[in-house]
Design a protein around this motif. Structure first.
Motif, short mmCIF file in Angstrom:
data_model
loop_
_atom_site.label_atom_id
_atom_site.label_comp_id
_atom_site.label_asym_id
_atom_site.label_seq_id
_atom_site.Cartn_x
_atom_site.Cartn_y
_atom_site.Cartn_z
N ARG A 42 -13.20 9.12 37.54
CA ARG A 42 -12.79 7.79 37.10
C ARG A 42 -13.99 6.87 36.99
NH1 ARG A 42 -8.03 6.91 41.49
NH2 ARG A 42 -6.29 7.81 40.31
N ILE A 43 -13.90 5.99 36.03
CA ILE A 43 -14.90 4.93 35.91
C ILE A 43 -14.16 3.60 36.03
CG2 ILE A 43 -16.56 3.78 34.39
CD1 ILE A 43 -16.99 6.51 33.03
N ILE A 44 -14.62 2.74 36.93
CA ILE A 44 -13.97 1.43 37.09
C ILE A 44 -15.03 0.34 37.04
CG2 ILE A 44 -12.42 0.04 38.52
CD1 ILE A 44 -11.97 2.93 39.98
N PRO A 45 -15.12 -0.38 35.92
CA PRO A 45 -16.09 -1.48 35.85
C PRO A 45 -15.53 -2.70 36.57
CG PRO A 45 -14.95 -1.24 33.74
CD PRO A 45 -14.35 -0.22 34.67
N LEU A 46 -16.15 -3.12 37.67
CA LEU A 46 -15.68 -4.31 38.39
C LEU A 46 -16.25 -5.58 37.77
CD1 LEU A 46 -15.61 -3.33 42.16
CD2 LEU A 46 -13.83 -3.20 40.42
N GLY A 47 -17.25 -5.43 36.95
CA GLY A 47 -17.84 -6.56 36.25
C GLY A 47 -18.67 -5.99 35.12
N GLY A 48 -19.25 -6.87 34.31
CA GLY A 48 -20.13 -6.38 33.25
C GLY A 48 -19.41 -6.16 31.94
N MET A 49 -18.08 -6.25 31.95
CA MET A 49 -17.34 -6.29 30.70
C MET A 49 -16.88 -7.74 30.56
SD MET A 49 -17.50 -3.14 30.07
CE MET A 49 -17.43 -1.47 30.73
N GLU A 50 -16.91 -8.28 29.37
CA GLU A 50 -16.46 -9.66 29.11
C GLU A 50 -17.49 -10.70 29.49
OE1 GLU A 50 -12.81 -10.37 31.12
OE2 GLU A 50 -11.83 -8.65 30.23
#
Lengths: 596, 596
Positions: A42-50
């Motif tokens: 799994r990949i979970i971006p907690l930040g860095g998108m948007e």
């Protein structure tokens, strides 16, 4: 000329300000367990998108978790009083012990800034980085809480060829270029495939041939399927920017030919460039004084590690600047964005202990304009032009190059690495979309490209990568003074209301027997009207409050304390309406009713 | 990535926020009389130097005054709650009757926006402008105060060849290009010389030959000495921007080939462009719905004057948009800067009555980014990219051209007109300096170039123009709701303090005999802490206030009411220090002491 209009026009009566109607969709969801028998990647971006900043990505395989980066984000215009924002790690609750390692791609704040708080909350898992990066993490930790860096369990990447295993994750590294030493790209190999993540990157090219100086071809040979997670801040950047060489040549010429003293404003984070300027100055027999806490600290760290080598005597203290001929001195200072308390601002306002600007000084702003800082930078420029006859900035000459690859560079990387999947990251959403379009235009099929939201879980089911519907909570965690996460939307909205129109507190003393108001109500107001010139309105407010209170009490005398809340509410509404009629302003109205 | 850092870092204890240390020099001074026997020609810029917006210039010869423009400026980030800012005309006190005329160069808000307030204060002097401009002035007047436009005494410039005399001033006009119809350049001839002022201008060039379409050579033949006052917003603009033709071609292709509905976001002030898009749509058989109050109003005014001609049926109402096939409809809307209440924001947040964005829509942002709006525009783009697959903006395609001449254009104008004196105007100070440098590099001697500050008087002494040391008061006049000028620096600073850290009001009831605090002190706080989760701190505050008050009163029981002010001051300082220790926040602390 079309000029900036207020983002927040006058509100309708009773409404609350809401500058950010966009993107406020609920982002809750459970992380869920990951089977150890039949593990998923799994990949979970907690930040860095948007957004830019608070970059942080989780990778999970079975019960092994590896984290890349723990960045912070600086507040937006309407997030009044907030120091910075860190990623929300509530989804890791109960899984803290699964975190095998935290890898830092490089030492900039948007990649390490949240580490003191988050590492502590996770019970200090192992941290991994190259020497400069770890030194920055350590320094940040000490800055946050003195003597706390001994808690860090650090593994240093000594060679780019180092390999580590953390549970099911096999970690390798690769060389990237960025504006700070020791930036590194990461390869996370798992049984389900390999993730390639360059962190922040740019692509320096040979000035003559245009060929990239770093070879990325080996990344095409990682274990398949491969997923490229590519920082895409330059996805709309079509300009052919100057090369490092051209920038260096320009800066070198300026330093060599300046008639007097030179003052260079740049980011403290531009450690490579600062190091290079010091070197150039030394060659030309000039002395350099660094000024600004973060800049001095960063260069100290880089020097200790041997990344910046100077002869004794090249670096001088800022208070020694007058000891040398003007045309032999260079000041490198923070504050090129016009930040109120930084060095350049102190110089131009005459608040600097040692430096006053002179007409003969050459002032060089070697930095980009960070979105949102335009107005303060314009004011800085205005004042620099007033005080010096030689102001050089990016609009005049190429004296700054971006630390991020542009469209052509993104294309080159995609075509060289030829990953099986592409996930653009570490940029605003529209840039992620543009990077995705760029990939499609270069032969990627849509189902091989994932544009994720913050918190959205991407999963490999053994056959195919896909973005799930599951989103973990990534609501921002605000740091304000000593408080982490205690300032939320309610407090922020109250700050916005008071910022816009101030506040009015009325203290009414009520005789519960006669149902009359005793004495005159006290009115305390700030940020609403100029009190001294508003005697008449103040008297009207007092009378209005008195009359309204008595009229309410005549109708109904509260018995329970809840009923007094209702009275206060009525009083607030009545007075709010009255004040709006009189002024067309909507201060926060707060009645205090004291029973006597 | 280097990201935006807070402009206002955490302050030292007790200090007040001060985001704008720059440019706050005193700007007072007397206007002085002007001899009628031996009259002087004076130029006094009341705005338009240092900032963009609130453009306004006084010209005085003997006891004749002519004014050019009365613009407004929108507030800056830290000018919380301010609607807009108008020029300070206190220097005209006592000279109101000398104002012979107010000329408006064109109808944009930064040139006419302050007119309702300032014309009224000057007793409604004659106003002069071309039809579109006067219609905008009239509309603005009605918007400010219904049925007040009958007070306007207007002279319409019917032909560019019209001439008027106002006292010693002989006024002529010349053609300029700008993004609104009826923009006009002004020549003010006086016995002491001629002033040439194009207002806002750009230079359209033939796509093939690069030659300007408007001929300025006749301006070289005005009565000497001649002074060119040139709007210099493009003084650092080196980019070769697209021509109008190229932009039109791009827009036309987009409109023709869009697969579905088209939504174009642009400024309401871009009246020429909007008119052109309507025309293009008509030719292609498409319907156009305008949305946004200012946009509809502007186009209505232009249509009434015959500047925009449409066949019946081309313009439809926004609520008719569903009545036509999607690929036959265009919406032109305000909000391309991400303004919270404008049409585009309402569409993407789902708050628009008639329009929801669809994946097949083509969204075109045909506008520049106004400095300071970057963050909201980025959010707008993010959301548009989420909801539509076809988003086009300036980073992708040339679909906007600036309404202001660039460096090459400034050079061309200088070389064509060859004025005796050059005064760059209507731009930030650093741009004025750059324009001055540009003039020097093109053969102007330094003593023929004047870079003025707001309020600084330039004078012709019969031989030579020079900038005097005299500065009239140009401190900003804030408009907030119904108040004009009542909100000043004190109110604004209070708003800044409360925005940053909120406020705490404590109400203490004191028994003057026992010197004890009765009941528990009332604490009212907003924007400081989250009250519900801060029970402990609230109790501590109550205890602290009680203890502190009693300890102060034990030492000294005030007799006079002034002494109670001292008590309140002590209480404020004590509590402020306590709160800072506990939270590292500095809310505004306001104690109320009631004697019982």
């Amino acid at each position: 000329m079309t000029q900036k209009q207020p983002i927040q026009p006058r509100r309708g009566r009773g409404s609350r300000p809401n500058n950010r109607p966009i993107n406020e969709r609920p982002q809750k969801g459970t992380f869920g367990t990951n089977s150890t028998k039949n593990p998923k990647l799994r990949i979970i971006p907690l930040g860095g998108m948007e957004e830019v900043g608070k970059n942080m990505t989780l990778f999970e395989y079975g019960d092994d978790i590896v984290i890349l980066d723990m960045g912070l984000k600086f507040p937006e215009e309407d997030q009044h009083g907030i120091d910075y924002i860190i990623p929300n790690i509530s989804c890791l609750k109960g899984k803290e012990k699964n975190v095998r390692a935290v890898i830092f791609s490089h030492g900039h704040l948007d990649h390490i800034g949240a580490s003191p708080i988050l590492l502590s909350r996770l019970g200090y898992p192992t941290v991994v980085g190259r020497p400069m990066t770890l030194a920055m993490v350590k320094h940040r930790q000490e800055d946050y809480e003195p003597k706390s860096s001994s808690r860090l369990k650090a593994i240093t990447i000594k060679s780019i060829a180092d390999r580590f295993s953390f549970g099911a994750f096999h970690i390798r590294f690769f060389q990237v270029e960025h504006s700070i030493m020791d930036a590194v790209g990461v390869i996370l190999e798992t049984p389900a495939g390999s993730i390639i993540h360059p962190g922040d990157w740019t692509m320096e090219r040979d000035s003559k041939t245009g060929k990239p100086l770093v070879d990325y071809r080996h990344l095409a040979r990682v274990k398949r399927p491969s997923i490229l997670m590519l920082e895409s801040l330059g996805a709309v950047d079509v300009r052919k920017s100057a090369t490092q060489d051209e920038m260096k040549k320009n800066l070198e010429t300026l330093i060599r030919t300046a008639p007097g003293r030179i003052i260079i404003g740049t980011f403290a984070s531009q450690i490579e460039r600062i190091g290079w300027i010091i070197q150039a100055a030394e060659t030309l027999g000039k002395k350099v004084a660094l000024d600004g806490y973060s800049m001095k600290t960063n260069i100290e760290i880089a020097s200790k590690l041997g990344y910046i080598k100077t002869k004794k005597g090249t670096l001088i203290k800022i208070n020694q600047i007058e000891d040398y001929p003007e045309n032999k001195t260079i000041i490198i200072a923070t504050g090129a964005q016009g930040e109120g308390n930084a060095v350049l601002s102190r110089i131009i306002t005459g608040n600097h202990k040692n430096v006053r600007l002179k007409k003969s000084d050459t002032v060089i702003l070697s930095s980009s304009i960070i979105p949102g800082n335009e107005a303060t930078i314009q004011k800085l420029k205005d004042e620099l032009y007033r005080q010096s006859d030689n102001v050089i900035h990016g609009q005049i000459m190429d004296i700054h190059v971006s630390g991020h690859g542009g469209r052509e560079d993104i294309k080159y990387i995609l075509n060289t690495i030829k990953p099986d999947y592409f996930i653009p990251v570490y940029a605003y959403h529209y840039m992620l979309r543009e990077a995705a379009m760029l990939a499609r235009a270069n032969g990627f099929s849509s189902d091989k490209i994932l544009v994720l939201d913050n918190g959205q879980i991407a999963e490999f089911d053994g056959k195919q990568w896909h973005a799930t519907d599951i989103k973990v909570d990534t609501s921002p965690v605000f740091v304000d003074g000593l408080g982490v996460g205690d300032v939320g939307s309610v407090v922020l909205k109250d700050r916005q209301v008071m910022a816009a129109d101030g506040m009015v507190v009325v203290v009414v003393q009520v005789n519960t027997k006669t149902r009359k108001v005793m004495n005159n109500p006290d009115i305390i107001t700030r940020g609403f009207i100029h009190i001294k010139t508003s005697e008449k309105l103040m008297t009207e407010i007092r009378n209005h409050v008195k009359k309204t209170t008595e009229s309410i009490l005549q109708k109904k005398m509260p018995k329970k304390s809840e009923d007094w809340g209702e009275i206060r509410g009525k009083l607030r509404d009545e007075l709010g309406t009255f004040l709006f009629q009189e002024t067309q302003r909507e201060p926060m109205v707060l009645p205090v009713v004291l029973k006597v």
